[in-house]
Design a protein around this motif. Structure first.
Motif, mmCIF file in Angstrom:
data_model
loop_
_atom_site.group_PDB
_atom_site.id
_atom_site.type_symbol
_atom_site.label_atom_id
_atom_site.label_comp_id
_atom_site.label_asym_id
_atom_site.label_seq_id
_atom_site.Cartn_x
_atom_site.Cartn_y
_atom_site.Cartn_z
ATOM 1 N N ARG A 117 36.752 -2.232 36.670
ATOM 2 C CA ARG A 117 36.082 -3.538 36.790
ATOM 3 C C ARG A 117 35.790 -4.103 35.408
ATOM 4 O O ARG A 117 35.965 -5.308 35.175
ATOM 5 C CB ARG A 117 34.792 -3.389 37.590
ATOM 6 C CG ARG A 117 33.962 -4.661 37.597
ATOM 7 C CD ARG A 117 32.712 -4.532 38.433
ATOM 8 N NE ARG A 117 33.016 -4.544 39.856
ATOM 9 C CZ ARG A 117 32.096 -4.650 40.797
ATOM 10 N NH1 ARG A 117 30.822 -4.726 40.483
ATOM 11 N NH2 ARG A 117 32.448 -4.668 42.072
ATOM 12 N N GLY A 121 38.028 -7.038 34.239
ATOM 13 C CA GLY A 121 37.116 -8.172 34.156
ATOM 14 C C GLY A 121 37.166 -8.842 32.801
ATOM 15 O O GLY A 121 37.098 -10.078 32.706
ATOM 16 N N ASP A 458 29.021 -5.956 31.181
ATOM 17 C CA ASP A 458 29.781 -6.942 31.928
ATOM 18 C C ASP A 458 30.424 -7.917 30.943
ATOM 19 O O ASP A 458 29.821 -8.257 29.913
ATOM 20 C CB ASP A 458 28.850 -7.704 32.881
ATOM 21 C CG ASP A 458 29.617 -8.636 33.795
ATOM 22 O OD1 ASP A 458 30.023 -8.185 34.888
ATOM 23 O OD2 ASP A 458 29.823 -9.807 33.422
#
Length: 494
Positions: A117, A121, A458
């Motif tokens: 991810r 991402g 993130d």
């Protein structure tokens, strides 16, 4: 032979790999090579070129030619489409890329796979940013009919230097924003983990990246890395690594006043308050330092524990550490793999001894071990209790699976001591009290503070350090600024 082991034998069988310069796969100008060995068992995986100053110069020349030539004609939409194609290919080959990381630097395969991810991402996030770069029109007070505006332009040729502890994520975090903004790249991976980076470069080339836009030069930091940092043809250096090397990079970059971003070391504190949910907090706090065998810049290596719960926390921490399984990372049941090298293992061992010599109490671990059938560099997950703030293990970055537990009397005490470090990369807080969480998060001197969690990263959220943990940010829209110049334009419309 397990499925992972069989595929590992197919991926790397000792054959030579070349580096990428100007779209060509080349050997070093010197003809010298470096052996890439599996840190878990010492097996020869491949040989790679031992690049030097001549190879760096060729790569920088190629990157400059691409920047001023074909790459400059790519529109934002075309750069976005290219990054999305790369993301699709990376996703299709994700298992092999993860296995390459596991073999080259020891990261357990389950941890590698779980990074999908984050890495995918990043590629897709920066693809989105490629079409979102814009300037502003500005109302000025100059007399006459004058229009003023700004435009954002790619900085030029970026030199990127990454460490060995996260090859996939580390390289994408440098390459993707550079491509999104229209820059070109010369990347120098660690000599101890270059294989995945070379594999990723081949994927990018096959996805249609023009020659010279990405160049990968393998070699020693003292040779190729130093030449890249000092090269007058580089407009920006993006470095991740040790604080000591970061200082040298900053000095070398002064020759042509190139921009520098530094993501350096840390001695990150984690504060476990007396009202914390221990069932949730203890496993997270333990893996804050033990993940990747402690070989991670944000390792939460100082655990401040409220004195009222210290005994309970120590007992549960020790149980958790003893339950972690060491072994070769291709075994899906393994929690901790090897340290990267014999040199790093010896360094960690020296801290284990010094902790005991200075009076810390060894709660669990504390030894170098050799799992059955292996001959690599393994250190048991180690916990020291009775640690004082002035002990070496509480002050210096160890980069191994070593946790120092320090009791505190109240949150102000914990805060003061947590901040008493020259570093400032990350910190963690565990509490059920919202007021305590806000107070500590705002006053901890760190680039990232996690509350009731750890290790969350993130693509949309900026990451970086303060003080001796570096400067500049990776991730988020702030990251794009590192690769762009702002030009002011004035137009007299009279």
């Amino acid at each position: 032979m397990t499925g992972w082991a069989a595929r590992a034998a197919e991926l790397y069988d000792g054959r030579h790999r070349r580096m990428l310069i100007d779209g060509e796969w080349r050997d070093a100008a010197s003809g010298e090579v470096i052996e890439a060995r599996d840190p878990a068992d010492g097996r020869l995986l491949a040989t790679i070129p031992k690049g030097g100053a001549a190879d760096i110069d060729a790569a920088v020349t190629a990157a400059r030619r691409a920047f001023e030539g074909p790459w400059s004609r790519f529109t934002p939409f075309e750069r976005q489409a290219l990054l999305l194609r790369i993301a699709e290919r990376v996703e299709a080959e994700w298992q092999d890329l993860c296995l390459s990381d596991t073999l080259d630097m020891g990261m357990p395969i389950q941890r590698s796979l779980a990074n999908s991810r984050r890495v995918l991402g990043m590629l897709r996030f920066y693809a989105g940013q490629a079409v979102a770069i814009h300037g502003h029109t500005i109302a000025n007070s100059f007399p006459g009919e004058i229009v003023s505006m700004t435009v954002r332009e790619p900085l030029g040729v970026v030199g990127a230097i990454i460490p060995w502890n996260a090859p996939i994520a580390g390289s994408v975090w440098k390459i993707a924003p550079a491509l999104a903004t229209g820059c070109t790249v010369v990347l120098k991976p660690s000599e101890e983990a270059s294989l995945t980076v070379l594999r990723l470069a081949r994927i990018m080339q096959e996805c249609g990246l023009p020659d010279g836009v990405l160049n990968v030069v393998t070699g020693l930091g003292a040779d190729a890395g130093a030449a890249l940092a000092a090269h007058p043809g580089i407009d920006r250096i993006a470095f991740t690594g040790s604080t000591e090397t970061g200082r040298a990079i900053a000095r070398a970059a002064g020759g042509n006043i190139k921009r520098v971003s530094l993501e350096l070391g840390g001695k990150s504190p984690v504060i476990l308050c007396r009202d914390a949910d221990l069932d949730r907090a203890i496993p997270v706090a333990a893996m804050a330092v033990f993940a990747n065998s402690g070989q991670i810049c944000i390792a939460g290596s100082r655990l401040f524990v409220a004195r009222e719960i210290e005994d309970e926390v120590l007992s549960h921490l020790a149980d958790h550490a003893r339950g972690l399984r060491l072994g070769h990372g291709i075994d899906p049941e393994v929690d901790l793999g090897p340290l990267i090298s014999a040199r790093q293992a010896a360094r960690v061992e020296s801290y284990l001894q010094r902790g005991q010599d200075e009076g810390a109490r060894l709660l669990t671990g504390g030894a170098r071990v050799t799992p059955e059938g292996l001959a690599g560099h393994f250190i048991q997950p180690t916990i020291f209790a009775g640690v004082s703030d002035d002990m070496t293990i509480a002050r210096e970055e160890i980069f191994g699976p070593v946790l120092s537990v320090l009791p505190f009397d109240d949150p102000e005490d914990a805060l003061r001591r947590a901040n008493a470090t020259p570093y400032g990369l990350a910190a963690g807080v565990f509490t059920r009290d919202l007021g305590t969480a806000h107070k500590l998060a705002q006053r901890l001197r760190a680039g990232t503070v996690w509350v009731n969690m750890y290790h969350a990263i993130d693509p949309a959220v900026p990451f970086g350090g303060v003080r001796m943990s570096g400067h500049g940010r990776e991730g988020g829209t702030e990251h794009l600024d590192e690769f762009l110049d702002t030009k002011a334009i004035w137009i007299n419309t009279d």
